[in-house]
Each structure stands twice: as C-alpha cells, then as structure tokens.
Design an enzyme around this catalytic site. Structure first.
Site, short mmCIF file in Angstrom:
data_model
loop_
_atom_site.label_atom_id
_atom_site.label_comp_id
_atom_site.label_asym_id
_atom_site.label_seq_id
_atom_site.Cartn_x
_atom_site.Cartn_y
_atom_site.Cartn_z
N GLN A 1 37.63 42.86 52.88
CA GLN A 1 37.60 41.47 53.31
C GLN A 1 38.71 41.15 54.31
O GLN A 1 39.65 41.93 54.50
CB GLN A 1 37.75 40.55 52.09
CG GLN A 1 36.56 40.57 51.16
CD GLN A 1 36.71 39.57 50.03
OE1 GLN A 1 36.97 39.92 48.91
NE2 GLN A 1 36.54 38.30 50.35
N HIS A 2 38.58 40.00 54.94
CA HIS A 2 39.64 39.33 55.70
C HIS A 2 39.95 39.91 57.08
O HIS A 2 40.53 39.22 57.91
CB HIS A 2 40.97 39.29 54.92
CG HIS A 2 40.91 38.69 53.58
ND1 HIS A 2 40.45 37.41 53.34
CD2 HIS A 2 41.26 39.20 52.36
CE1 HIS A 2 40.54 37.15 52.05
NE2 HIS A 2 41.01 38.21 51.43
N ASP B 1 34.03 43.11 49.62
CA ASP B 1 34.07 44.12 48.56
C ASP B 1 34.12 43.53 47.15
O ASP B 1 33.47 44.05 46.24
CB ASP B 1 35.21 45.11 48.78
CG ASP B 1 36.56 44.46 49.03
OD1 ASP B 1 36.70 43.22 48.88
OD2 ASP B 1 37.50 45.19 49.39
#
Length: 481
Positions: free
Chosen positions: A81-82, A239
């Site tokens: 992520q991110h 995830d």
C-alpha cells in the site's frame, strides 16, 4: 499438473521485496502452480523502487507457473500500500516509486495535519490521520523537493494500480487501496477535492475507483504475460485488504499478523475515524471497513534480542518482574517515534530466557493494546484470534499471545494470504460470489485452534505501569540531553 475441477485464476502479491503469483482452482482453492521473483529497494535516507521491476518480476513469477497460467480465466493484483508511482504521458515512470516505508515525508505529514483543520478533520474526512507512510505526504514531499518531477507527471498510481494498468491499459484502483492515500474521502467514497487542491494534485491524474465486484478491464494485446486477450482483470486491492479477503474474515473476527512489523485488524460495518492516529480507518475490498493498527517492532526486534543473548528464538523461560519494551526502531503504537528499547527489573537471578520472554511480552502487549482500539464494542470476545505472518508458527509467539490475550488462537495453515485473497477476488468475477465467501469455501483460515487460557493480568499491569512511568524518557529519545 493434475486436472483442475474448475476454472483457474491467478492471484498476485506484489510486496516490497518480491512478486508472488499463484494459479488457483476456483472450485477447490487448490494452488496448482506458483512462482516468485525479487525486487530491489534502495537503502539510505529513502526507500524507492523502480516500478518496471515489478512488471519484470510479475512476468518471471508467471513464467515459473508454466502452462497453468495460460489457462487462467481471470487475474487480480494485491500489492503493497501507499507507494507513490508517478508516470509520464507514455506511461513510463518519471522517477522511482516512493514506497510506504520511505519516511522522509514525515515533516510534510505534520504540516498537512496543521494546515487542514488538525487530526480530527483528517480522521473524519479520510478515516485516518496521515502518517509518513500515506501517499498524500509523499506527493507533498515530491512537490517540495523535486518540483520538476511533479511537472512531468501525467498520472499518479499506487503499486498495484501500476500493474493492473499495464494489463488492461486503463487507470483503475479500488476503495481498499485508495483509502490509504490520504486523498480519498471515506464518507463520500470519492476523491477529496479540498485535500487534492491543497497539495496541488489534479484529480484528472488519478485512477478511476472500481467498485467491489466490478471488472477493471480485460487483458489487452500488447503485453508479455501468458494470458489470453480478453482475460478478465479484477480491480485488485492493497495487501492488508487482500489478506483479509484471503482469510474470508467476517465482521468482528480479530486478525494479528506477526512480521517485521506487527499488525492487528478486523472487518467492521462501521466507518472508523480515530483522531489519535493509532487506528488507520481503511476500507476493505468488499464494501465494509478495515480498521488497522501497526507496531514497528515485532519479530525482527525479538529475534535481535535473542541474538544479543545468544539464544534460539524459542529458548524462553517464565519469569515475573523483568520488563522489556523492544522499541528498537522507535514505535508507532504507542506513538513514541524517538524511543529505543527499555529494560526494567533486571536482577542477579534473571536468566537470559526470562529476558527473551520479556521481549515477546513487550511486543505482544503493544499489539493487544492496539487490538482493543480496532475491535467494535459488540465484537465477540470469544472469537478466536487469527494469527498469521512469519511469527505465527513459532511456539513462543503463540503461547505469549494466548497468555496475554486470554483468547483462543487459530493459526491458519494457508500461506500467501495476499495472493490467495487476490485469487478469491478474481474467482468472484467468474462465479458472482462474494470473494470472502470464496475464501471461506476454500477453507483458507482452517488450522489448529489453541484453546483460551486465563489472561495474565499481572504481566499486563506491569507492562502498562512501566510504559506509563517511562513515557517521558521514551518520548525524549536517546539523542536528547
């Protein structure tokens, strides 16, 4: 390869260090083929990775799957992520992606919180208070430090979006991964124009948010993968949301993941908004919510203590009176970024095994304190705690979690839960099922259940007391005079 009982799907986990692909039989959940290939990540001040590596790794992982991958009817990507992926007008990376664990944007995060109404504003608007991991802080850092890269950017994507777009030719994302950006409003489930305007990001650069169960696209002609043209592509997800799908968790079931960092989460139907920033109010991949809390010090920190003591990681001994807070990398939960490890109660008769057990206790205490904030008040306290991640199969971890939680603990036998969750999402496109129901049909969470034991209130009280008393010292850090 034995004959599959149903159609085949591919689930992918593109993580920080590698890409893994599973070919799964939709009828049974049996993994018929798998592959894995590594990525490289820069070291030093930042953590960056060339997105083109992820594509190359995906190609290699699928090559290892052999003929089974050619037969897949649908595919889905789960991913870290991110991360901030910036693309030019030709779809090529402007620069390496800034990954979730690149914390150079911490000052920008603090400034954004102050400039836009404080932590309460962010929590109510986006579900989370943006830490340095969040994409919005990385964009602000890039605008400040590399304005030429911002000017060259024609599309902004997350890691899983990048791979999905290379498959379909269309820019898409999902609500689960979008909720970790800091510019997706959880209340309206749309991009937040006020936040985007504040950081100077044109919403036209962002991908379309695909709804749960909707097809993101189909595999296009110009690709290097073994899929046929027209193979269905699901929207994918981040995830953590993919792992929740992979477990088939129902609302109120607690999950604890023991890895380098520790994570606790649960699916809920209530939109979370924690102004303290301890709980990230993520969306899940189905239409519910996934409040999540993370600690920085888990298996790696405890293994480091074992190495310093010259002990095997399982060589613990019971003992009362010694406390070890293994905050070797600072800590996020509790919020003590400048802290270091702290030892209290050492005596002549303290053994190395007792010190090691104290490290386990300290790591698990932080996770259980966070879990109390994640779970709804009406969550079933008798529901087994699902224990996943690299540490979940360790006896010392299992017994420490049992003793300090007072809960039954279930250890799923299935591995690669992110890729399995992506596969379940792809399967749902073919069967019309809820992906979490697919995972439950596959019995991915099945595994031994360790019965609940009486909660060790004495140790919990001692840990809470030491942490409270030592907070000023931990907040100051080792560098202060």
């Amino acid at each position: 390869m034995s004959a599959a009982e149903g159609p085949l799907v591919v689930g992918v986990d593109t993580s920080t260090q590698s890409t893994k692909a599973l070919v799964v039989d939709v009828a049974t959940g049996r993994v018929v083929a798998s592959g894995q290939a590594p990525h490289t990540v820069t070291s030093g001040a930042g953590r960056e990775s060339d997105p083109r590596q992820w594509w190359d790794a995906l190609c290699e992982a699928l090559r290892q799957c052999g003929e089974a991958a050619h037969e897949a009817a649908a595919v889905s990507i789960g991913g870290q992520q991110h991360g901030l992926v910036t693309l030019d007008g030709h779809g090529e990376p402007v620069r390496p992606a800034l990954l979730w664990n690149d914390v150079r944007s911490a000052p920008q995060g603090h400034r954004l919180i102050e400039e836009l109404g404080g932590a309460k504003f962010w929590a109510e608007r986006t579900g989370s208070v943006p830490a340095a991991s969040f994409t919005v802080t990385k964009w602000a850092w890039l605008a400040e430090h590399e304005p030429e890269a911002v000017r060259a950017t024609r599309a902004v994507r997350l890691p899983h979006d990048y791979l999905t777009e290379r498959l379909t030719g269309q820019g898409t994302t999902d609500r689960g991964d979008a909720s970790g950006t800091g510019w997706w409003a959880s209340g309206t489930e749309a991009y937040d124009e006020e936040i985007l305007g504040h950081v100077g990001l044109d919403p036209a650069l962002l991908p379309r948010v695909v709804r749960p169960g909707e097809v993101a696209g189909t595999v296009r002609d110009s690709h290097e993968l073994p899929f046929s043209k027209g193979t269905l592509v699901a929207c994918g997800t981040g995830d953590n949301a993919a792992a929740a799908l992979g477990l088939g968790v129902r609302p109120g079931t607690p999950v604890m993941s023991l890895g380098t960092s520790g994570t606790v989460y649960a699916v809920t139907q209530r939109r979370p908004a924690d102004p303290t920033g301890t709980v990230a109010g993520f969306a899940d991949a189905r239409g519910d919510w996934l409040p999540l809390a993370c600690t920085l010090n888990c298996t790696l920190a405890v293994d480091r203590v074992a190495a310093l003591l010259g002990l095997d990681r399982e060589a613990v001994e019971p003992g009362h009176g010694v406390t070890l807070l293994p905050f070797l990398d600072g800590e996020r939960t509790p919020n003590l970024p400048r802290s270091s490890g702290l030892l209290h109660g050492l005596r002549h008769d303290t053994t190395g095994g007792q010190l090691l057990q104290a490290a386990y206790d300290g790591a698990v205490y932080s996770l259980l304190a966070a879990l109390d904030l994640v779970l709804d008040e009406d969550a079933d306290p008798s529901a087994p705690l699902l224990l996943i991640g690299g540490g979940a199969r360790g006896t010392a971890w299992q017994q420490t979690v049992r003793r300090l939680s007072g809960r039954a603990v279930q250890v799923p036998r299935a591995a690669e839960l992110v890729a399995l969750g992506a596969a379940a999402q792809a399967a749902g496109l073919l069967t019309g099922e809820d992906p979490a129901a697919v995972a439950r049909r596959w019995e991915t969470a099945a595994g031994p259940v360790l019965e609940a034991v009486e909660r060790d209130e004495e140790t919990l009280d001692r840990l809470a007391g030491v942490l409270s008393d030592a907070a000023p010292l931990l907040e100051r850090g080792t560098g202060a005079g």
